[in-house]
Motif scaffolding. Structure first.
Motif, PDB file in Angstrom:
ATOM      1  N   ARG A   1       0.695  -1.077  -0.120  1.00 26.16           N
ATOM      2  CA  ARG A   1      -0.071  -0.031   0.122  1.00 26.16           C
ATOM      3  C   ARG A   1       0.752   1.447   0.007  1.00 26.16           C
ATOM      4  O   ARG A   1       0.448   2.220  -0.389  1.00 26.16           O
ATOM      5  N   SER A   2       2.057   1.054   0.538  1.00 22.68           N
ATOM      6  CA  SER A   2       2.750   2.412   0.574  1.00 22.68           C
ATOM      7  C   SER A   2       3.419   2.867  -0.733  1.00 22.68           C
ATOM      8  O   SER A   2       3.878   3.956  -0.910  1.00 22.68           O
TER       9      SER A   2
ATOM     10  N   SER B   1       1.336   3.654  -3.097  1.00 24.54           N
ATOM     11  CA  SER B   1       0.788   5.033  -3.464  1.00 24.54           C
ATOM     12  C   SER B   1       1.310   6.329  -3.197  1.00 24.54           C
ATOM     13  O   SER B   1       0.772   7.361  -3.790  1.00 24.54           O
TER      14      SER B   1
ATOM     15  N   LYS C   1      -8.011   6.020  -1.180  1.00 27.81           N
ATOM     16  CA  LYS C   1      -8.065   5.726   0.349  1.00 27.81           C
ATOM     17  C   LYS C   1      -6.653   5.504   0.763  1.00 27.81           C
ATOM     18  O   LYS C   1      -6.247   5.799   1.969  1.00 27.81           O
ATOM     19  N   SER C   2      -5.550   4.922  -0.040  1.00 28.26           N
ATOM     20  CA  SER C   2      -4.221   4.736   0.499  1.00 28.26           C
ATOM     21  C   SER C   2      -3.354   6.133   0.515  1.00 28.26           C
ATOM     22  O   SER C   2      -2.355   6.180   1.251  1.00 28.26           O
ATOM     23  N   ASP C   3      -3.535   6.910  -0.480  1.00 27.69           N
ATOM     24  CA  ASP C   3      -2.645   8.288  -0.771  1.00 27.69           C
ATOM     25  C   ASP C   3      -3.291   9.113   0.127  1.00 27.69           C
ATOM     26  O   ASP C   3      -4.354   9.877  -0.142  1.00 27.69           O
TER      27      ASP C   3
END
Length: 515
Positions: free
Chosen positions: A71-72, A74, A152-154
Motif C-alpha cells: 500500500r505504501s 501509493s 483511500k491509500s494516498d
C-alpha cells in the motif's frame, strides 16, 4: 539483477502488464519484507515507481495487484512530484466518462454490463467490435477500482487545502507544485475520480490552484459539464465557490467567456458550437450573484458578456456562414421535392377517363398515394419558409441561442418527412401501375421505396440528434409550463418526478417506473 535504467525483472514485468509474472516474482523469498516491496524493486533511476510505470502503461490489473502487495507504493512520487493518483488523473481514456463513444457503442457498452464476462467472451468471440468494447469495459472497471484504492491509500492529496472565502478572498495559500489530482481530474473530465475524491474528503471542494481557481472554475473553464452537474446536483455549490474570483479577476462567468480552452464542443458545425457556448453562459449565470455579471476583470477591464462577444467573434462569423450555406442547400432540396409532388398531383397514376375522373379512384393504393402526396407537399413547403426566415435573421448572438437552432430542427424534421412521404407516394404509384397481387413484388417495391429514406436518415442522424439535443432546454421549458392532467409523458426529467413524489402527487410505483 538490474538493467541500465535501474529496472529489475519484477519492475519490467509491471511496466508491460505481465500480471501473472508479477504475481509469481513477488511471491519469491525476500522480495517483500514487512508487507512492503524491497527498495530495489520500488523505483528506478528516473524516480518512477513500479506502480507509476504500471499506471502509465494502463496496466491497471497489474497496478491493483502491486497496490495490494504494498500500500505504501501509493505515496511514492516521481521526479516531478506526482503520485500514481496524479498520473491516473491524467488518463481520461481509462474511464468511461472520458471514453468517447457513439450512440450505438454506448448502448452496446451498457448491454455488456449485464452480461457475465466469461459468457461474453465465449458468445462474441470473433466479433472484433464487441471484443474491443468488452476490453474497454474491463479497463474502465479496473481503473475505477484502482482510483478508489489510491484515493483511500494516498493521504497526501487531501493535505494543505486552501479554503476559499467569500468575495474571492482565500485563507491559507493555494496548492503549489504539481497540479492537485482533484484539479487534474476536473481538467481532464474524469467524473469518476472527482466523485470518489469528494465523497472521501468533502472539504477538498474548497481546493484552490496556484492561480486562485477552485474546481468549479476549472470545470467551467474546460467545459466539463458532467462535473459541473455533479457539483450542482449534489448541492455542493456554496457561496464560497460561486463568489470565487481568481488572481486575474475572473468570475465563473468570465471563465465561460474565455474560450481559450474550448475543445470538447459539438463536432456538428460552428452554429451548434456557438449555441452550446451561449447555453453554457446562461447556465453558469444562474449560479453566480446577479451583480457579478457587471464585474470587470483586472487585465482587459471587461465584463463577462463583453469578453464573451470579443472572444467568440470568429466563431460567430463561422456560424453565420455555415447556417447560410446549410439553409440555402436545404431550401433548394425542399423546393425540388415540392415541385415533384406538386406535378404528381396533376398527373395521377393510371390517368383519368373522359370525365376527368381518375381511373384508379376506388383503389386503396390511390387513396394512400393522395394522402402521401399531400403530406409531402405540405412538409416540403413549410421548411422553405423556415429556411427563408433563417436567411433573413440578424445572425447575432441572441439568434443562435434559441431561434436558429429551433428553426433548423423543425426544418430538418419536415424535410425528412417530405422525402419519406414522396418515396411512399412513388411506391403506391408503382403498385397501382403494376397491379400485382404477389406479396413478393409488393415487398420488394416497399424495400426499394424505403432504401433512400433509410440512407438519408443514417447519414444525417448524428446532425439531427445534435440539433434535437440543442433544443432540449426549450422543450423542457414547454413541458413544464403545461398543466398536470395525470399524463406521465409530460414528466420527462427526474427532478419533476421527485418533486411530485415528495408532494405525494405521484405514487411510489409510478415514480420508480420512470414513466
Amino acid at each position: 539483477m538490474k538493467n541500465k535504467f535501474g529496472e529489475t525483472p519484477l519492475f519490467r514485468a509491471a511496466a508491460f502488464g505481465q500480471t501473472e509474472i508479477v504475481e509469481y516474482l513477488a511471491k519469491q523469498p525476500a522480495h517483500i519484507v514487512n508487507d512492503e516491496l524491497l527498495l530495489v524493486h520500488r523505483q528506478r533511476k528516473d524516480g518512477h515507481s513500479i506502480l507509476h510505470v504500471a499506471v502509465l502503461g494502463e496496466n491497471f490489473e497489474t497496478a491493483l495487484l502491486l497496490l495490494r502487495l504494498d500500500r505504501s507504493l501509493s505515496e511514492l512520487k516521481d521526479s516531478e512530484g506526482k503520485t500514481s493518483l496524479g498520473l491516473l488523473a491524467e488518463i481520461p481514456s481509462a474511464f468511461k466518462s472520458g471514453h468517447s463513444m457513439s450512440i450505438f457503442t454506448r448502448d452496446l457498452y451498457m448491454l455488456l454490463e449485464w452480461i457475465n464476462g466469461s459468457i461474453c467472451r465465449f458468445s462474441f468471440k470473433g466479433w472484433p467490435m464487441v471484443e474491443r468494447i468488452w476490453e474497454n469495459k474491463r479497463k474502465h472497471k479496473s481503473a475505477l477500482q484502482l482510483a478508489k484504492m489510491l484515493i483511500k491509500s494516498d493521504v497526501s492529496w487531501d493535505q494543505d487545502i486552501a479554503v476559499q472565502g467569500l468575495y474571492g478572498a482565500s485563507f491559507g495559500s493555494p496548492v503549489s507544485g504539481p497540479s492537485h489530482p482533484l484539479l487534474t481530474a476536473t481538467k481532464t473530465g474524469i467524473l469518476e475520480v472527482v466523485y470518489e475524491m469528494l465523497i472521501e474528503h468533502p472539504p477538498s471542494v474548497d481546493l484552490l490552484d496556484k492561480e486562485g481557481k477552485n474546481i468549479l472554475h476549472v470545470a467551467i473553464m474546460f467545459r466539463r459539464k458532467d462535473i459541473f452537474n455533479l457539483i450542482k446536483s449534489n448541492g455542493i455549490i456554496s457561496n464560497r465557490m460561486s463568489y470565487g474570483i481568481d488572481k486575474d479577476g475572473y468570475t465563473l462567468l468570465h471563465q465561460v467567456a474565455d474560450n481559450k480552452y474550448y475543445s470538447v464542443g459539438s463536432t456538428h458545425g460552428p452554429a451548434l458550437q456557438l449555441h452550446e457556448e451561449l447555453i453554457w453562459f446562461s447556465r453558469v449565470e444562474k449560479v453566480i450573484p446577479s451583480y457579478y455579471a457587471k464585474l470587470r476583470d483586472s487585465k482587459q477591464k471587461k465584463t463577462a458578456e463583453e469578453l464573451f462577444n470579443d472572444m467568440h467573434k470568429e466563431q460567430l462569423r463561422d456560424a453565420q456562414q455555415w447556417v447560410k450555406e446549410t439553409s440555402q442547400s436545404c431550401s433548394a432540396v425542399a423546393v425540388l421535392v415540392a415541385t415533384i409532388v406538386f406535378a404528381a398531383a396533376y398527373t395521377v397514376p393510371g390517368g383519368s377517363n373522359d370525365k376527368g375522373i381518375p381511373i384508379f379512384l376506388h383503389k386503396n393504393f390511390f387513396l394512400f398515394f393522395t394522402i402521401m402526396d399531400v403530406i409531402a407537399l405540405a412538409s416540403s413547403l413549410t421548411p422553405v419558409v423556415m429556411f427563408l426566415s433563417i436567411l433573413t435573421s440578424l445572425f447575432d448572438y441572441e439568434d443562435f441561442r434559441n431561434s436558429i437552432p429551433r428553426k433548423l430542427t423543425l426544418g430538418f424534421t419536415l424535410l425528412f418527412f417530405s422525402v419519406m412521404a414522396t418515396m411512399l407516394a412513388f411506391a403506391a404509384t408503382i403498385l397501382l401501375i403494376v397491379q400485382s397481387e404477389k406479396q413478393l413484388t409488393a415487398s420488394l417495391i416497399s424495400i426499394a421505396a424505403f432504401f433512400p429514406v433509410s440512407v438519408f436518415a443514417l447519414m444525417q442522424f448524428r446532425l439531427y440528434a445534435a440539433f434535437m439535443h440543442s433544443t432540449k432546454c426549450i422543450r423542457t421549458t414547454i413541458s413544464r409550463s403545461l398543466p398536470w392532467f395525470g399524463a406521465p409523458l409530460l414528466f420527462r426529467n427526474r427532478k419533476q418526478r421527485r418533486d411530485l413524489f415528495q408532494k405525494k402527487e405521484v405514487s411510489k410505483s409510478d415514480y420508480y417506473s420512470g414513466f
